[in-house]
Motif scaffolding. Sequence first.
Motif, PDB file in Angstrom:
ATOM      1  N   ASP A   2      35.984  -0.456 -17.085  1.00 62.83           N
ATOM      2  CA  ASP A   2      35.296  -0.024 -15.866  1.00 62.83           C
ATOM      3  C   ASP A   2      34.868   1.433 -15.956  1.00 62.83           C
ATOM      4  OD1 ASP A   2      37.495   1.598 -15.351  1.00 62.83           O
ATOM      5  OD2 ASP A   2      38.293   0.359 -13.728  1.00 62.83           O
ATOM      6  N   ALA A   3      34.253   1.923 -14.899  1.00 61.73           N
ATOM      7  CA  ALA A   3      33.735   3.291 -14.872  1.00 61.73           C
ATOM      8  C   ALA A   3      34.836   4.333 -14.770  1.00 61.73           C
ATOM      9  CB  ALA A   3      32.768   3.449 -13.692  1.00 61.73           C
ATOM     10  N   CYS A   4      36.073   3.892 -14.565  1.00 60.69           N
ATOM     11  CA  CYS A   4      37.212   4.803 -14.432  1.00 60.69           C
ATOM     12  C   CYS A   4      38.094   4.806 -15.676  1.00 60.69           C
ATOM     13  CB  CYS A   4      38.031   4.427 -13.199  1.00 60.69           C
ATOM     14  SG  CYS A   4      37.089   4.523 -11.649  1.00 60.69           S
ATOM     15  N   GLN A   5      37.523   4.397 -16.804  1.00 59.68           N
ATOM     16  CA  GLN A   5      38.204   4.438 -18.106  1.00 59.68           C
ATOM     17  C   GLN A   5      39.473   3.587 -18.111  1.00 59.68           C
ATOM     18  OE1 GLN A   5      38.684   8.602 -19.088  1.00 59.68           O
ATOM     19  NE2 GLN A   5      36.576   9.071 -18.565  1.00 59.68           N
ATOM     20  N   ARG A   6      39.315   2.377 -17.566  1.00 66.25           N
ATOM     21  CA  ARG A   6      40.420   1.427 -17.526  1.00 66.25           C
ATOM     22  C   ARG A   6      39.988   0.109 -18.165  1.00 66.25           C
ATOM     23  NH1 ARG A   6      41.558   2.039 -11.095  1.00 66.25           N
ATOM     24  NH2 ARG A   6      39.413   1.258 -11.186  1.00 66.25           N
ATOM     25  N   LEU A   7      40.910  -0.496 -18.882  1.00 66.54           N
ATOM     26  CA  LEU A   7      40.684  -1.801 -19.489  1.00 66.54           C
ATOM     27  C   LEU A   7      41.244  -2.874 -18.562  1.00 66.54           C
ATOM     28  CD1 LEU A   7      39.687  -3.107 -22.273  1.00 66.54           C
ATOM     29  CD2 LEU A   7      42.136  -3.298 -22.790  1.00 66.54           C
ATOM     30  N   TRP A   8      40.381  -3.851 -18.206  1.00 66.75           N
ATOM     31  CA  TRP A   8      40.787  -4.958 -17.345  1.00 66.75           C
ATOM     32  C   TRP A   8      40.753  -6.261 -18.149  1.00 66.75           C
ATOM     33  CZ3 TRP A   8      41.009  -5.036 -11.647  1.00 66.75           C
ATOM     34  CH2 TRP A   8      40.816  -3.771 -11.063  1.00 66.75           C
ATOM     35  N   PHE A   9      41.653  -7.172 -17.841  1.00 68.05           N
ATOM     36  CA  PHE A   9      41.613  -8.495 -18.453  1.00 68.05           C
ATOM     37  C   PHE A   9      42.503  -9.445 -17.670  1.00 68.05           C
ATOM     38  CE2 PHE A   9      44.663  -5.798 -20.689  1.00 68.05           C
ATOM     39  CZ  PHE A   9      45.830  -6.538 -20.648  1.00 68.05           C
ATOM     40  N   VAL A  47      45.464  -4.125 -15.583  1.00 68.15           N
ATOM     41  CA  VAL A  47      44.653  -2.911 -15.651  1.00 68.15           C
ATOM     42  C   VAL A  47      45.409  -1.886 -16.491  1.00 68.15           C
ATOM     43  CG1 VAL A  47      43.391  -1.163 -14.351  1.00 68.15           C
ATOM     44  CG2 VAL A  47      43.856  -3.402 -13.292  1.00 68.15           C
ATOM     45  N   VAL A  48      44.759  -1.365 -17.529  1.00 63.82           N
ATOM     46  CA  VAL A  48      45.404  -0.427 -18.450  1.00 63.82           C
ATOM     47  C   VAL A  48      44.594   0.872 -18.503  1.00 63.82           C
ATOM     48  CG1 VAL A  48      46.201  -0.025 -20.808  1.00 63.82           C
ATOM     49  CG2 VAL A  48      46.282  -2.341 -19.840  1.00 63.82           C
ATOM     50  N   ASP A  49      45.273   1.993 -18.387  1.00 63.62           N
ATOM     51  CA  ASP A  49      44.647   3.310 -18.514  1.00 63.62           C
ATOM     52  C   ASP A  49      44.332   3.565 -19.989  1.00 63.62           C
ATOM     53  OD1 ASP A  49      44.015   6.023 -18.709  1.00 63.62           O
ATOM     54  OD2 ASP A  49      45.479   6.626 -17.217  1.00 63.62           O
ATOM     55  N   LEU A  50      43.061   3.688 -20.323  1.00 66.54           N
ATOM     56  CA  LEU A  50      42.672   3.850 -21.718  1.00 66.54           C
ATOM     57  C   LEU A  50      42.916   5.257 -22.251  1.00 66.54           C
ATOM     58  CD1 LEU A  50      39.421   1.702 -21.722  1.00 66.54           C
ATOM     59  CD2 LEU A  50      41.520   1.255 -23.014  1.00 66.54           C
ATOM     60  N   ASN A  51      43.204   6.198 -21.388  1.00 74.47           N
ATOM     61  CA  ASN A  51      43.530   7.550 -21.844  1.00 74.47           C
ATOM     62  C   ASN A  51      45.001   7.680 -22.247  1.00 74.47           C
ATOM     63  OD1 ASN A  51      40.910   8.751 -21.427  1.00 74.47           O
ATOM     64  ND2 ASN A  51      41.320   8.607 -19.231  1.00 74.47           N
ATOM     65  N   THR A  52      45.851   6.868 -21.623  1.00 73.29           N
ATOM     66  CA  THR A  52      47.286   6.944 -21.907  1.00 73.29           C
ATOM     67  C   THR A  52      47.843   5.644 -22.490  1.00 73.29           C
ATOM     68  OG1 THR A  52      47.891   6.176 -19.688  1.00 73.29           O
ATOM     69  CG2 THR A  52      47.571   8.551 -19.991  1.00 73.29           C
ATOM     70  N   PRO A 100      32.658   6.408  -9.805  1.00 75.22           N
ATOM     71  CA  PRO A 100      33.893   6.826 -10.482  1.00 75.22           C
ATOM     72  C   PRO A 100      34.880   7.538  -9.561  1.00 75.22           C
ATOM     73  CG  PRO A 100      31.973   7.335 -11.826  1.00 75.22           C
ATOM     74  CD  PRO A 100      31.454   6.919 -10.484  1.00 75.22           C
ATOM     75  N   LYS A 101      34.427   7.941  -8.379  1.00 72.82           N
ATOM     76  CA  LYS A 101      35.315   8.584  -7.420  1.00 72.82           C
ATOM     77  C   LYS A 101      36.052   7.564  -6.550  1.00 72.82           C
ATOM     78  CE  LYS A 101      32.526  12.816  -7.105  1.00 72.82           C
ATOM     79  NZ  LYS A 101      31.781  13.738  -6.197  1.00 72.82           N
ATOM     80  N   ALA A 102      35.684   6.293  -6.705  1.00 79.21           N
ATOM     81  CA  ALA A 102      36.289   5.243  -5.880  1.00 79.21           C
ATOM     82  C   ALA A 102      37.082   4.270  -6.744  1.00 79.21           C
ATOM     83  CB  ALA A 102      35.211   4.508  -5.091  1.00 79.21           C
ATOM     84  N   CYS A 103      37.847   4.807  -7.677  1.00 74.10           N
ATOM     85  CA  CYS A 103      38.575   3.960  -8.627  1.00 74.10           C
ATOM     86  C   CYS A 103      39.573   3.033  -7.935  1.00 74.10           C
ATOM     87  CB  CYS A 103      39.303   4.830  -9.648  1.00 74.10           C
ATOM     88  SG  CYS A 103      38.200   5.815 -10.687  1.00 74.10           S
TER      89      CYS A 103
END
Length: 424
Positions: free
Chosen positions: A142-149, A171-176, A206-209
Amino acid sequence: MISRLLFWVLALLGMIIFVQSDGMVEVFKWKQMDFNNRGEARPLRMPDSSGKSRVIGINQNDNNSAYIPYNNVPMGVTHYRGRLFVTMPRRRVGIPSTLNFIDLKRDGGQSSPKLNAYPNFELNQFSRSAENLVSVYRTTVDACQRLWFIDTGMLEYPDNRQQIKRPSIWVVDLNTDRVLKRFEIPESIVSTGRGMASLTIDIASPKACGEAFAYIPDLVNSRLYVYSLAADRMWSFAHNYFNFDPLAGDLHIGGQTFRWDDGIFSTSLGPIERDGSRPLLFHAMASNNEFAVSNRVLQQEANAARSDHGNDFRILGNRGEHKQSTMHEYDQRTGVVFYAEIQTNGVGCWNSRKPFTPANHGIVAANADTMIYPSDLTIDEDGDIWVMTNSMPIFIYSTLDANTFNFRIWRQKAVEAKRNTICE
């Protein structure tokens, strides 16, 4: 004379390289898939309601096979900033990890790189925890740098499917690489996860994650589910447009002739309308038709309970004969929708600014030998199209030749893919 000849040879080579780079490029190919961590041979166990461990293997092979090369057939591909996520749904025994990635910086130069379990190997061992991953078909970023599945929670072994856990949204944070959310889908919504093979994420900005919505098609039950992250709730829509077309279920792919009845299969958010809404484009796989519904209709849970949806769901049109598609995605940069087309063994396109008619659908790439069954198509934040082709019908109805390349990942810029087609 020689120098002039050399000049023209080099110029010709440069032209060839240029033409090839503009086409859909084969990035990776495999005869059989392999992993950096194959696991250890051990009984397949999981805790029951009392906390005791029980073996859930169904035959001797289950209990003695951590990795069976032939049984590993990749399904999904998604790219995010140098990592290529590749899914391996558990349709057979012997699959070490269902969610994986390729480090393009480290392994991008290899022709057939091994896969790495994501976010780690332990989380992919479904028998070791009640909340570990079982089977994932496709992913999206998504636009908030998260992996969904979606984890279907099901072992789809032939003649013995087992729903060993509730299907769940992840939902996984792709930065961490940290799991942010795991939502178990209630049985009141759906009994099994078998039909949930993809999802589309809708975020206003992206401000409405925290206000994201997920749209999840169910190809088995012909339903469209909506999940609200903010409300942590899920609801279900039913409509005739979610069903397969009985006239489009006969397929001939990779030398195999068969009949499928897959209902609503793929969803994709279309162009932003003047009022800020977006249409959700969708289609059944056993169909040549495309439909749409406003995301604002879907986001109201009360609408799901209606017995009649009026004109909220509408048909866009027909792609033409033999244009059945697995996945599709709208590209905001070009305004073009790209389709993974299974009977043409390639990628098709439609410019959303033109009428939805067969004449306005083009062919981006097609190859009956090397692009057999495009199972996934995604577009990353850089505007690159990524396609997985996996020869699935041959695997199901015949036998894959382990001495030839069966699985491939392709790539092309969306702005280049539309050139020289009706989608320009």
